[in-house]
Write a protein that holds these residues in place. Structure first.
Motif, short mmCIF file in Angstrom:
data_model
loop_
_atom_site.label_atom_id
_atom_site.label_comp_id
_atom_site.label_asym_id
_atom_site.label_seq_id
_atom_site.Cartn_x
_atom_site.Cartn_y
_atom_site.Cartn_z
N MET A 1 -5.46 -24.47 -19.92
CA MET A 1 -5.88 -23.53 -20.94
C MET A 1 -5.35 -24.03 -22.29
O MET A 1 -4.19 -24.41 -22.40
N THR A 2 -6.19 -24.02 -23.27
CA THR A 2 -5.81 -24.52 -24.58
C THR A 2 -5.07 -23.44 -25.37
O THR A 2 -5.22 -22.24 -25.10
N PRO A 3 -4.30 -23.84 -26.37
CA PRO A 3 -3.65 -22.85 -27.22
C PRO A 3 -4.66 -21.90 -27.86
O PRO A 3 -4.40 -20.70 -27.96
N ALA A 4 -5.80 -22.42 -28.25
CA ALA A 4 -6.83 -21.58 -28.88
C ALA A 4 -7.35 -20.53 -27.90
O ALA A 4 -7.61 -19.38 -28.29
N GLU A 5 -7.50 -20.89 -26.64
CA GLU A 5 -7.97 -19.92 -25.64
C GLU A 5 -6.93 -18.82 -25.42
O GLU A 5 -7.28 -17.64 -25.30
N ILE A 6 -5.67 -19.19 -25.39
CA ILE A 6 -4.61 -18.18 -25.22
C ILE A 6 -4.59 -17.25 -26.43
O ILE A 6 -4.53 -16.03 -26.28
N VAL A 7 -4.64 -17.84 -27.60
CA VAL A 7 -4.65 -17.00 -28.82
C VAL A 7 -5.86 -16.09 -28.83
O VAL A 7 -5.76 -14.91 -29.18
N GLY A 8 -7.00 -16.61 -28.40
CA GLY A 8 -8.20 -15.79 -28.35
C GLY A 8 -8.04 -14.60 -27.42
O GLY A 8 -8.47 -13.48 -27.73
N LEU A 9 -7.41 -14.82 -26.26
CA LEU A 9 -7.19 -13.72 -25.32
C LEU A 9 -6.20 -12.69 -25.88
O LEU A 9 -6.32 -11.49 -25.62
#
Length: 184
Positions: free
Chosen positions: A1-9
């Motif tokens: 999981m990318t940092p952007a995906e985590i931030v998005g969630l």
């Protein structure tokens, strides 16, 4: 999981609250609702989104290892300073202890210390004599903000015969020697 995906969630406040509750020990949707003050429907939507995104597993546990992986992948790459050595071994050793013209610390091992001292000694012009105050000024620039002090650096340079001294004057006396075979 990318940092952007985590931030998005986690960008949605309800999902962030749900993750916080789970991290703090909530284990059921009811526990999450009690901890967050969210309605059951909001908790359910947030949990579904977090599970679909892979941040929360089917036992309502946050997959904390994903944060570590994301942090590692997002860590900035520190540009390596080219110190100009043809030998990559010398470049690596000196680069470990010198950054942006500053000496971070002294190597504990003698051969590595010698490499770093040889690098610092290049600050002095061969054949020129320097009064102690000029030597100290040059060495203070090397040690400013580091773990080493200029007097210790001067003493090491003299002890390693890279600087010589007499009657309050110093001059560059040593040169590059092959110490690579002595490294650990």
């Amino acid at each position: 999981m990318t940092p952007a995906e985590i931030v998005g969630l986690l960008a949605e406040p309800d999902r962030l609250r749900v993750v916080s509750a789970l991290v703090l020990g909530a284990r059921t949707p009811t526990d999450v609702g009690a901890a967050t003050g969210l309605a059951p429907r909001e908790v359910g939507r947030a949990l579904q989104k977090l599970q679909a995104g892979g941040l929360v597993d089917d036992r309502f546990e946050v997959r904390a290892e994903l944060f570590k992986e994301a942090a590692r992948s997002a860590a900035p790459v520190v540009p390596v300073e080219d110190l100009g050595y043809a030998d990559p071994g010398v470049e690596q050793v000196v680069g470990r202890f010198v950054r942006e013209g500053r000496l971070l610390s002294f190597p504990a091992q003698g051969p590595k210390r010698r490499m770093v001292l040889e690098h610092v000694a290049q600050s002095f012009e061969p054949g020129r004599r320097y009064p102690e105050r000029e030597v100290d000024a040059v060495l203070r620039a090397w040690t400013d903000g580091g773990a080493a002090d200029h007097a210790t650096l001067r003493r090491y340079l003299v002890d390693h015969q890279l600087l010589a001294r007499d009657a309050g004057e110093y001059w560059r006396s040593g040169g590059w020697i092959d110490v690579l075979d002595e490294r650990d």
